[in-house]
Design a protein around this motif. Structure first.
Motif, short mmCIF file in Angstrom:
data_model
loop_
_atom_site.label_atom_id
_atom_site.label_comp_id
_atom_site.label_asym_id
_atom_site.label_seq_id
_atom_site.Cartn_x
_atom_site.Cartn_y
_atom_site.Cartn_z
N TRP A 1 40.12 41.11 34.98
CA TRP A 1 39.62 42.17 35.86
C TRP A 1 40.35 43.46 35.56
N ARG A 2 39.67 44.60 35.73
CA ARG A 2 40.35 45.89 35.59
C ARG A 2 39.75 46.88 36.58
N ALA A 3 40.56 47.83 36.96
CA ALA A 3 40.13 48.88 37.90
C ALA A 3 40.18 50.21 37.18
N SER A 4 39.45 51.16 37.69
CA SER A 4 39.46 52.50 37.11
C SER A 4 40.84 53.11 37.22
N SER A 5 41.25 53.81 36.19
CA SER A 5 42.55 54.50 36.24
C SER A 5 42.54 55.61 37.29
N ARG A 6 41.37 56.05 37.71
CA ARG A 6 41.25 57.10 38.73
C ARG A 6 41.46 56.57 40.14
N ARG B 1 30.01 37.32 29.49
CA ARG B 1 29.32 37.22 28.20
C ARG B 1 28.03 38.03 28.19
N THR B 2 27.33 38.06 29.33
CA THR B 2 26.03 38.74 29.39
C THR B 2 26.02 39.98 30.28
N GLY B 3 27.18 40.44 30.72
CA GLY B 3 27.23 41.61 31.59
C GLY B 3 28.60 41.79 32.19
N VAL B 4 28.64 42.10 33.50
CA VAL B 4 29.91 42.32 34.18
C VAL B 4 29.88 41.69 35.57
N ALA B 5 31.07 41.47 36.11
CA ALA B 5 31.24 41.06 37.50
C ALA B 5 31.99 42.18 38.20
N VAL B 6 31.71 42.38 39.48
CA VAL B 6 32.34 43.44 40.26
C VAL B 6 32.85 42.83 41.56
N ARG B 7 34.08 43.17 41.94
CA ARG B 7 34.66 42.65 43.18
C ARG B 7 35.50 43.71 43.87
N ASP B 8 35.81 43.48 45.13
CA ASP B 8 36.73 44.31 45.89
C ASP B 8 38.13 43.78 45.62
#
Length: 64
Positions: free
Chosen positions: A8-13, A27-34
């Motif tokens: 997982w990574r977060a924006s540097s901003r 593999r086929t896209g992205v996952a997004v979490r809080d």
């Protein structure tokens, strides 16, 4: 897409924010979490959906 991303990574901003969105590659896209709910669920987007979302952000479509 139900797999868990490898990293997982977060924006540097958003470094000075306690709760932020994190993105993880799939593999086929992205996952997004809080980031505050790391053990919770995440949503997924295909590579094309993510590309369109990022383009809309860069174009200012979500600016207030």
């Amino acid at each position: 897409m139900t797999a868990n991303p490898a990293g997982w990574r977060a924006s540097s901003r958003s470094q000075n924010v306690s709760s932020r969105l994190e993105v993880g590659p799939l593999r086929t896209g992205v996952a997004v979490r809080d980031s505050a709910l790391q053990e919770g669920d995440h949503i997924t987007a295909s590579a094309e959906q993510w590309r369109l979302f990022v383009a809309a952000v860069k174009a200012g479509r979500f600016d207030r």
